[in-house]
Write an enzyme that holds these catalytic residues in place. Structure first.
Site, PDB file in Angstrom:
ATOM      1  CG  ASP A 191       1.317  -7.479   0.593  1.00 31.88           C
ATOM      2  OD1 ASP A 191       1.686  -6.877  -0.319  1.00 31.88           O
ATOM      3  OD2 ASP A 191       1.997  -8.117   1.590  1.00 31.88           O
ATOM      4  CG  HIS A 193       1.159 -11.844  -1.461  1.00 28.85           C
ATOM      5  ND1 HIS A 193       2.122 -11.827  -0.796  1.00 28.85           N
ATOM      6  CD2 HIS A 193       0.277 -11.932  -0.626  1.00 28.85           C
ATOM      7  CE1 HIS A 193       2.097 -11.683   0.369  1.00 28.85           C
ATOM      8  NE2 HIS A 193       0.934 -11.312   0.557  1.00 28.85           N
ATOM      9  CG  HIS A 213      -2.061 -15.291   1.814  1.00 34.00           C
ATOM     10  ND1 HIS A 213      -1.644 -15.441   2.959  1.00 34.00           N
ATOM     11  CD2 HIS A 213      -1.490 -14.175   1.580  1.00 34.00           C
ATOM     12  CE1 HIS A 213      -1.328 -14.385   3.837  1.00 34.00           C
ATOM     13  NE2 HIS A 213      -1.331 -13.486   2.797  1.00 34.00           N
ATOM     14  CG  HIS A 266      -3.179  -5.837   3.992  1.00 28.30           C
ATOM     15  ND1 HIS A 266      -2.081  -5.220   4.737  1.00 28.30           N
ATOM     16  CD2 HIS A 266      -2.427  -7.286   3.767  1.00 28.30           C
ATOM     17  CE1 HIS A 266      -1.255  -5.980   5.421  1.00 28.30           C
ATOM     18  NE2 HIS A 266      -1.273  -7.293   4.695  1.00 28.30           N
TER      19      HIS A 266
END
Length: 695
Positions: A67, A118, A122, A220
Site C-alpha cells: 500500500d 488506493h 489517502h 507498505h
C-alpha cells in the site's frame, strides 16, 4: 501570475502533502448493514445490487500486497526483492504518488505485478461525501491511465484492515465501490511495517499464517519510512516457501484474465494531462523552493555584510581640514507654496556661507513670488517654463559660481549645520559627490511612520555600507552635494530617466569620482501621508531607477571605478531591489502553502525568524542614527500592508518600463509647516533649532 502560481502550489500540495493525520475512524458495534459473508472473513469482495460475494485464498496460497506507493526508493527496492525470488504481488497505489512517479508505475506493470487503486490523497473515505469518494477513485484511474496506459478493477480503502472490521459506517464505501465495478481487497495479516519500533523479527512473525490457511498479507512501499520492509520481505518469502506456500495474484484467484485492462484513448489523454500537470507543479515548486533558499541565503549574507560595513563607517575618522568655502544651494521648485518659506528659512539660518538659487519650474501657485517676497539677501529666484526637475537643476548649476553645489528639494528643511557637514568631505579632492541623511518629519500617521522605519534603515545601514564599498547608487535629491567639475564632466543632469538623482550619481562614479555618505548632514522632508500619494511617489522612483540601471548597464563590463560600481552597485540593485521584491508576492503565497501543506509550526518559526532578524537589524539602524526606538512596534505590521504595497508598485513600474511608458513629475500634495514638525523632533537648543548669530 499569482493565480497561476497559487494553482501550481495547490496541485503540488494535494499531490505531495502528507497523508491525512486523523487516521481511520473509530469502529462501531453496528454491523446490521454488513453482509454476513463479509463479516465471516471474505477478503476479496464483490458487491452488486443483490448482495455480496466474497473469496478467500485457499490453503497454502499467499497474496502479497503493498500500500501507499509508489515511492522512488522503497518501491524500487521491493521490486528488486520480488524479482530475485520470482514472486508476484499486488500494489495498491495512491493517485498523487502515481502522478508524481509515473516511471515507477510502469516498472511495476512491466514486471508483471498487479495494480489496484488506493484513492488519490489517502483520506478516510467513510467520512467523505459520495462526490469526494468518486473523485478520489476517478482521478486515481486517470493517473494510472496516464502513467501506465491501464485501468484497474481492484480497490482498497485507506485505513482498511480485515473484513471483520467492517461496520455500518464504512461498509457503504465498499458497497459504492462495488456499484462502480470494483473488487474490494482487504487483508488477513498485517506486517506492521508501518509501526515505528517494529523489528524484522516482528514482521516475520506477523505475516506467517496459522495452520496453513491462505492469506492476503499487507505491506507498505510508501507513506513513510519503509526501510525495514524490503529487508523483511527478503527473509519472509523464503520462510513462506519453506512452509509450503505458493504466491498468487487476485486475477488467478478470481479467474479473471487481468485486473488491469487497457485504458481507453480518452482516459489516457486525460491521464497524460493529469500526470503532466503534476510533474510541472512538482518541478516549479521544487525549483522555487531552491530559489527561495538561494535568495534567503544571499539576503542574510548581504545583511551581515551591510551591518559590518555600517559599523565600520560609523567608526571612521573625521575628514580632516574644514571645507569653509562658500557653496551654492540650488532649490528646484514646482508648486511648493506650502513649503518654500520653511525651506529657504532653514537655509539662510545655516552656519555655512551659501548662495541660494531657487529655480521655479513653471509653478502655477505663486511659489516664485513667495520666495521673492521673503527678501533674503543671498537668495536668487529664477523663473523658467515647466521643463522638469533635471532642467531646473541644470539652470541652477549654470548660474552657480562656486566649486561645490548643494541640491535639495523644495519641500525639504535643513538643520543649521546640514550644509556645513554635507560639504566637509570635499576637503578630499577625490570626492565628487556627497549624500546626506534624509529624515521623515511628518511622523503622525501609520503610513508616514512606516516610511520613517524604511528611511532610517536605508540611510543608517545601506548607505553607510555603500560608502565603504564605493557603490553608492543614489545621492538623494532631498540632500546632496556635488563638485561642479564632476557635474561638468558628466554634462549635468539628464532627463533620460525619472530618477535623475540616481542617473547623475552613477554617471559621476563612472567618471572616476568617489561618492560618500555623511550621516550627520540631516534634512527633513514631508513624506506622503496617504496610500495614493505614496504609490505615485514610489512608482516614479521604481520606474526611474530601472531606467537608470538600463542606461548604465555597460558599467558591468567596465574597468576602474565604473566597473567596480557595476559589479557591486548595479548587481545589488538588480538582485535585491528588483528581482527579489518581484518574487515577494510569490513568497507570500508560498508562506500560505507552507501553513496548509507543510509543517505549519516549522513555517511559522521560519517566518518569525525572518522577522526577528529584520527587527534586530532595524534596532541597530535606529541606534546608529540616534533615533528613538518607540516606533519599532510598527515593524511587524509593516509586513502585512506596506511591503505588499511596495512590491505591487514595483510590479506596475516593471510593466510600465517594459511598455516604454513615460511619466512626469508626479507632484505630491504638501501640507507645509516643516519647521514646526522638525522642531518637534529635536531637543530645544540643538543645532537644528538655534539660529545663526547675526541672521
Amino acid at each position: 501570475m499569482l493565480g497561476l502560481f497559487a494553482s501550481i502550489l495547490l496541485v503540488n500540495g494535494v499531490v505531495t502533502g502528507e497523508f491525512a493525520q486523523d487516521g481511520a475512524s473509530e469502529s462501531t458495534e453496528a454491523v446490521g448493514g454488513v453482509p454476513r459473508a463479509v463479516l465471516d472473513g471474505g477478503l476479496i469482495i464483490s458487491v452488486d445490487g443483490v448482495g455480496a460475494d466474497t473469496l478467500t485464498p485457499p490453503e497454502k496460497q499467499i497474496v502479497l500486497t503493498f500500500d501507499d506507493g509508489p515511492d522512488p526508493t522503497y518501491t524500487k527496492e521491493i521490486l528488486g526483492i520480488l524479482a530475485k525470488h520470482e514472486v508476484p504481488a499486488v500494489f495498491f497505489m495512491i493517485g498523487s504518488q502515481i502522478s508524481s512517479h509515473p516511471g515507477i508505475v510502469r516498472d511495476v506493470r512491466n514486471a508483471g505485478h498487479e495494480i489496484g487503486i488506493h484513492t488519490f490523497t489517502h483520506p478516510d473515505l467513510a467520512g467523505q461525501t459520495g462526490w469526494r469518494r468518486q473523485v478520489e477513485a476517478r482521478e486515481t484511474q486517470f493517473a494510472l491511465a496516464g502513467a501506465a496506459g491501464v485501468s484497474s478493477v481492484l480497490f482498497r480503502p485507506p485505513y482498511s484492515s480485515t473484513a471483520a472490521a467492517f461496520d455500518d459506517r464504512n461498509w457503504p464505501v465498499v458497497a459504492e465501490a462495488g456499484d462502480h465495478g470494483y473488487l474490494t481487497v482487504v487483508n488477513t495479516l498485517d506486517s506492521r511495517d508501518w509501526e515505528r519500533d517494529v523489528t524484522l523479527t516482528d514482521i516475520r512473525r506477523a505475516v506467517m499464517p496459522a495452520n496453513g490457511a491462505g492469506a492476503i498479507v499487507l505491506f507498505h512501499d510508501g507513506g513513510g519510512d519503509r526501510s525495514r520492509t524490503a529487508a523483511a520481505l527478503d527473509a519472509v518469502i523464503p520462510d513462506l516457501k519453506r512452509a509450503g506456500y505458493t504466491f498468487t495474484t487476485i486475477a488467478a484467484l478470481t479467474g479473471m484474465s487481468t485486473v488491469n485492462p487497457s485504458a481507453t484513448v480518452s482516459e489516457r489523454a486525460l491521464g497524460l494531462g493529469l500526470v503532466g500537470v503534476v510533474q510541472v507543479a512538482r518541478t516549479v515548486t521544487v525549483w522555487f523552493a531552491v530559489l527561495l533558499l538561494v535568495f534567503g541565503a544571499l539576503t542574510l549574507a548581504r545583511l551581515v555584510v551591510l551591518l559590518v560595513l555600517a559599523r565600520r563607517h560609523a567608526r571612521r575618522a573625521p575628514w580632516g581640514a574644514d571645507y569653509d568655502r562658500t557653496v551654492t544651494v540650488i532649490v528646484p521648485a514646482y508648486n511648493e507654496k506650502e513649503c518654500i518659506e520653511d525651506t529657504l528659512g532653514s537655509l539662510v539660518a545655516g552656519v555655512h556661507p551659501v548662495e541660494i538659487i531657487v529655480v521655479d519650474d513653471g509653478s502655477t501657485d505663486g511659489t516664485a513670488d513667495i520666495a521673492d517676497a521673503l527678501g533674503h539677501p543671498n537668495v536668487t529666484v529664477l523663473r523658467q517654463p515647466n521643463a522638469g526637475k533635471a532642467a531646473a537643476l541644470n539652470t541652477g548649476i549654470a548660474h552657480a559660481g562656486t566649486d561645490v553645489v548643494v541640491m535639495m528639494d523644495g519641500d525639504t528643511v535643513f538643520e543649521i549645520d546640514t550644509v556645513s557637514r554635507l560639504v566637509q568631505p570635499f576637503a578630499d579632492p577625490a570626492v565628487g559627490a556627497v549624500a546626506g541623511n534624509a529624515k521623515v518629519a511628518n511622523r503622525s500617521g501609520m503610513i508616514a511612520m512606516w516610511q520613517h522605519l524604511e528611511y532610517v534603515v536605508g540611510f543608517s545601514i545601506d548607505r553607510r555600507a555603500y560608502d565603504v564599498m564605493h557603490c553608492m547608487a543614489t545621492v538623494p535629491g532631498a540632500v546632496g552635494a556635488f563638485r561642479r567639475e564632476a557635474l561638468r564632466q558628466v554634462d549635468g543632469l539628464s532627463d533620460d530617466t525619472l530618477a535623475e538623482d540616481t542617473d547623475l550619481t552613477i554617471a559621476v562614479i563612472r567618471a572616476g569620482w568617489r561618492v560618500v555618505y555623511e550621516d550627520r548632514a540631516r534634512a527633513w522632508t514631508e513624506a506622503p501621508s496617504t496610500m495614493p500619494e505614496l504609490w505615485r511617489q514610489r512608482y516614479r522612483w521604481s520606474y526611474g531607477t530601472m531606467q537608470a540601471m538600463w542606461k548604465h548597464r555597460r558599467a558591468l563590463i567596465e574597468s576602474g571605478a565604473g566597473g567596480r560600481f557595476g559589479r557591486r552597485g548595479l548587481l545589488n540593485l538588480t538582485l535585491f531591489q528588483t528581482l527579489l521584491p518581484l518574487l515577494s508576492p510569490l513568497i507570500d503565497v508560498y508562506l500560505l502553502y507552507g501553513l496548509i501543506f507543510l509543517n505549519p509550526v516549522h513555517t511559522v518559526v521560519a517566518w518569525l525568524g525572518v522577522l526577528a532578524v529584520q527587527f534586530l537589524s532595524t534596532v541597530y539602524a535606529f541606534r546608529l542614527d540616534g533615533e528613538s526606538p518607540r516606533p519599532l512596534w510598527r515593524l511587524p505590521l509593516q509586513q502585512f500592508v506596506y511591503r505588499q504595497l511596495m512590491y505591487l508598485v514595483l510590479i506596475q513600474a516593471v510593466v510600465a518600463a517594459l511598455g516604454g511608458i513615460r511619466l512626469g513629475w508626479q507632484k505630491l500634495r504638501r501640507t507645509g509647516g516643516l519647521n514646526a514638525l522638525m522642531g518637534a523632533r529635536l531637543p530645544t537648543g540643538s543645532a537644528a533649532t538655534t539660529a545663526r548669530p547675526g541672521v
